[in-house]
Design an enzyme around this catalytic site. Structure first.
Site, mmCIF file in Angstrom:
data_model
loop_
_atom_site.group_PDB
_atom_site.id
_atom_site.type_symbol
_atom_site.label_atom_id
_atom_site.label_comp_id
_atom_site.label_asym_id
_atom_site.label_seq_id
_atom_site.Cartn_x
_atom_site.Cartn_y
_atom_site.Cartn_z
ATOM 1 N N ASP A 1 0.787 -1.049 0.032
ATOM 2 C CA ASP A 1 -0.094 -0.078 0.069
ATOM 3 C C ASP A 1 1.134 1.250 0.017
ATOM 4 O O ASP A 1 2.105 1.308 0.357
ATOM 5 C CB ASP A 1 -0.925 -0.112 1.386
ATOM 6 C CG ASP A 1 -1.644 1.402 1.529
ATOM 7 O OD1 ASP A 1 -2.227 1.668 0.542
ATOM 8 O OD2 ASP A 1 -1.839 1.614 2.648
ATOM 9 N N ASP B 1 -0.309 4.934 0.982
ATOM 10 C CA ASP B 1 -0.680 5.889 2.172
ATOM 11 C C ASP B 1 -0.555 5.386 3.500
ATOM 12 O O ASP B 1 -1.197 4.432 3.703
ATOM 13 C CB ASP B 1 -2.167 6.351 1.676
ATOM 14 C CG ASP B 1 -2.261 7.198 0.620
ATOM 15 O OD1 ASP B 1 -1.827 8.470 0.528
ATOM 16 O OD2 ASP B 1 -2.831 6.804 -0.409
#
Length: 291
Positions: free
Chosen positions: A82, A84
């Site tokens: 991922d 963020d």
């Protein structure tokens, strides 16, 4: 056979040898191997300890992360991450919103969405809608002034790729951000959502289809199939509930400073270490890191 790995914050290396030795003795483990002095250590185990959860809680109280996993196949051929609050320390949409003057409103929606309290697609539509009419140039401004990398990320990428691993950045954020982050950190590819732009401004819409939890799982399965490996050969890392399927189906799924709802679902949790924890849990010593 299992391996117990102990980690702490490398910025404040305070792993107590007495803690590691006492648990090795209690669990009948093998010899302690220090992967980094005062920072990371491991030992082998014949079986999973029955009190592993209780000991994990005790270790957390001492600012130590404990990971117990099967020894076989723990060094992975692929990283899927991922972006963020995982590879970067911010949520890119929150930073855009701050520039638009709606930061608090959007940040509240983001927090609830990442904890699984809101539908991800509806939440992204609502937040992006508040960014309508921002100039396209705001993206570069946010990248240059508001985005910082999670500690250990560059070392994680350089070390794994130096050993021939493939790296994919798969985000529910936006391609305008993942393209820069992937390039600077050294990912092989990146996938994310696309902000619709017209006449030099954000329209407040996201180009369909929206990449969410299912799409992250599809990326894991599709990329590993292309590489000729299974998802068991991948290590995945994320912090929010939209990462859950990806983490559950990878060989090792790591909740890095994960939201409470995610931590309830994932057994490998890193709350004190940084991204180099993913190297330690694969058995890399600090002397093997590529920086």
């Amino acid at each position: 056979m299992f391996v117990a790995t102990f980690l702490c914050n490398p910025a404040r290396p305070t792993l107590d040898p007495a803690l590691v030795e006492s648990l090795r003795n209690a669990w009948g483990g093998g010899d302690v191997v220090w992967l980094a002095a005062d920072e990371a250590a491991e030992f082998s185990l014949q079986t999973m300890p029955e009190n592993a959860d209780e000991v994990w809680q005790v270790c957390q109280g001492q600012s130590v992360d404990l990971i117990i996993q099967p020894a076989d196949g723990r060094r992975k051929k692929m990283l899927i991450a991922d972006m963020d609050s995982t590879m970067i320390q911010q949520e890119c949409i929150d930073e855009l919103a701050a520039e638009a003057g709606v930061g608090d409103r959007v940040a509240g929606i983001t927090a609830r969405a990442m904890n699984g309290e809101l539908d991800f697609e509806a939440a992204i539509d609502e937040r992006v809608g508040l960014l309508a009419d921002l100039p396209e140039t705001i993206i570069g401004h946010v990248l240059n002034t508001r985005i910082t990398y999670m500690p250990g990320g560059a070392t994680l990428l350089k070390t794994m790729r130096g050993q021939g691993a493939y790296a994919a950045l798969v985000s529910g954020g936006f391609t305008a951000f993942t393209a820069r982050v992937a390039s600077e950190l050294g990912f092989n590819e990146n996938r994310a959502n696309t902000l619709e732009i017209a006449d030099g401004k954000l329209t407040g819409k996201v180009v369909r289809p929206i990449l969410g939890q299912d799409a992250k799982l599809e990326a894991l399965n599709g990329i590993t199939a292309t590489l000729g490996i299974t998802p068991a050969g991948a290590i995945a890392v994320g912090d929010g509930m939209n990462d859950l399927l990806m983490l559950e189906n990878a060989g090792t799924g790591v909740a890095l400073h994960g939201k409470p709802a995610l931590q309830e679902k994932v057994s490998v949790r890193v709350n004190h270490g940084d991204l180099t924890a993913l190297l330690y849990m694969q058995g890399y010593a600090k002397s093997e890191f590529v920086t």
